[in-house]
Motif scaffolding. Sequence first.
Motif, PDB file in Angstrom:
ATOM      1  N   THR A 285       1.557   5.384   0.002  1.00  0.00           N
ATOM      2  CA  THR A 285       1.086   6.716   0.380  1.00  0.00           C
ATOM      3  C   THR A 285       2.149   7.727  -0.012  1.00  0.00           C
ATOM      4  OG1 THR A 285      -0.142   5.807   2.266  1.00  0.00           O
ATOM      5  CG2 THR A 285       0.290   8.172   2.275  1.00  0.00           C
TER       6      THR A 285
ATOM      7  N   ARG B 184       0.850  -1.185   0.000  1.00  0.00           N
ATOM      8  CA  ARG B 184       0.000   0.000   0.000  1.00  0.00           C
ATOM      9  C   ARG B 184       0.887   1.236   0.000  1.00  0.00           C
ATOM     10  NH1 ARG B 184      -5.142   1.403   0.663  1.00  0.00           N
ATOM     11  NH2 ARG B 184      -5.774  -0.749   1.131  1.00  0.00           N
TER      12      ARG B 184
ATOM     13  N   ASP C 257       2.799  11.900   0.191  1.00  0.00           N
ATOM     14  CA  ASP C 257       2.333  13.170   0.760  1.00  0.00           C
ATOM     15  C   ASP C 257       0.937  13.047   1.365  1.00  0.00           C
ATOM     16  OD1 ASP C 257       4.557  14.711   0.510  1.00  0.00           O
ATOM     17  OD2 ASP C 257       3.831  15.931  -1.151  1.00  0.00           O
ATOM     18  N   GLY C 258       0.718  11.954   2.077  1.00  0.00           N
ATOM     19  CA  GLY C 258      -0.553  11.728   2.757  1.00  0.00           C
ATOM     20  C   GLY C 258      -1.661  11.192   1.882  1.00  0.00           C
ATOM     21  N   LYS C 259      -1.435  11.060   0.576  1.00  0.00           N
ATOM     22  CA  LYS C 259      -2.457  10.557  -0.339  1.00  0.00           C
ATOM     23  C   LYS C 259      -2.304   9.056  -0.517  1.00  0.00           C
ATOM     24  CE  LYS C 259      -4.289  11.038  -5.028  1.00  0.00           C
ATOM     25  NZ  LYS C 259      -4.140  11.720  -6.346  1.00  0.00           N
ATOM     26  N   ASP C 260      -3.386   8.336  -0.246  1.00  0.00           N
ATOM     27  CA  ASP C 260      -3.383   6.878  -0.383  1.00  0.00           C
ATOM     28  C   ASP C 260      -3.546   6.515  -1.859  1.00  0.00           C
ATOM     29  OD1 ASP C 260      -3.671   4.151  -0.216  1.00  0.00           O
ATOM     30  OD2 ASP C 260      -5.477   4.181   1.020  1.00  0.00           O
ATOM     31  N   LEU C 261      -2.530   5.883  -2.430  1.00  0.00           N
ATOM     32  CA  LEU C 261      -2.575   5.470  -3.833  1.00  0.00           C
ATOM     33  C   LEU C 261      -3.073   4.034  -3.999  1.00  0.00           C
ATOM     34  CD1 LEU C 261       0.760   7.013  -5.193  1.00  0.00           C
ATOM     35  CD2 LEU C 261      -1.515   8.044  -5.054  1.00  0.00           C
TER      36      LEU C 261
ATOM     37  N   ARG D 114       2.475  10.322  -9.842  1.00  0.00           N
ATOM     38  CA  ARG D 114       1.678   9.476 -10.726  1.00  0.00           C
ATOM     39  C   ARG D 114       2.023   8.004 -10.533  1.00  0.00           C
ATOM     40  NH1 ARG D 114       5.648  11.093 -14.480  1.00  0.00           N
ATOM     41  NH2 ARG D 114       6.324   9.489 -15.955  1.00  0.00           N
TER      42      ARG D 114
ATOM     43  N   ALA E 136       8.352  15.572  -2.119  1.00  0.00           N
ATOM     44  CA  ALA E 136       7.259  14.744  -1.605  1.00  0.00           C
ATOM     45  C   ALA E 136       7.826  13.592  -0.780  1.00  0.00           C
ATOM     46  CB  ALA E 136       6.415  14.200  -2.754  1.00  0.00           C
TER      47      ALA E 136
ATOM     48  N   TRP F  70       7.169   9.624   0.759  1.00  0.00           N
ATOM     49  CA  TRP F  70       6.441   8.410   0.400  1.00  0.00           C
ATOM     50  C   TRP F  70       6.610   7.355   1.469  1.00  0.00           C
ATOM     51  CZ3 TRP F  70       9.328   4.003   0.236  1.00  0.00           C
ATOM     52  CH2 TRP F  70      10.705   4.138   0.043  1.00  0.00           C
TER      53      TRP F  70
END
Length: 264
Positions: free
Chosen positions: A62, A60, A64-68, A117, A91, A93
């Motif tokens: 992440t 899993r 910058d706090g964004k769950d990819l 991306r 950024a 990770w």
Amino acid sequence: MSKLLLKHKQGKGRILHVTPENAGWTYVGFDVWKLDKGQSAKGGDKTRETCLVFITGKGRVTVDGKDLGILGERMSPFEGKPWSVYVPAGASWSISAETPLELGVCTAPGTGKLPIRVISPDTLGQETRGKGTNVRYVTNILPETEPAESLLVVEVITPGGHTSSYPPHKHDQDDLPRESLLEETYYHRFNPSQGFGFQRVYTDDRSLDEAMAIEDGDVTLVPKGYHPCAAIHGYDLYYLNVMAGPKRTWKFHNAKEHEWLIAR
């Protein structure tokens, strides 16, 4: 042992760590993380962009706090194409392993001007290069036709008994459009894993001339010069290449005495 050869290490966590400082060069960084399920890795740098390559396993991600989400699918580097993530400079990770995970962390200078991306396998171009026992199979993860500031990242599979990065070529002169200056790392894996191969790194004047036996999990450094490698019979060779230099383009120069092989 050659100063250009970093031997594989056992254990978990970050098991290989190449920086411009410890490699004695300017641009390329490369790490390998090996994690058990539930373990995690993290990183990020204000002045360096990153390409995370799922060599094997799932995790899993992440940034910058964004769950990819959970990325990765293959359990061997010899099966299919990888999932990857582009992380801009500045950024941070992190990855939490959902299965046993082997991760390549490729870095080079950046300013952070590009977005985060996910690079999915179905977007990756593949090509076959060479003829006869010089055939190898290339997967372009981050070629110069795709956005990045410095990084060039590619995977290659060389069948047992074949040569690769051959005929010998180099890219150590900032002399465009004829040749670009690119540092390079090779991360080697073998199938079956007890296999081995050979790589030579050398210059025309032989001021650098290193011949190395490569084994599963080794990293070789190419600061300059020609750098062919060979897989012995019965053992396929995978390698993950990271390249970077002052200009993001791959223009190489073939060794004159071996260039005749291209026309065969």
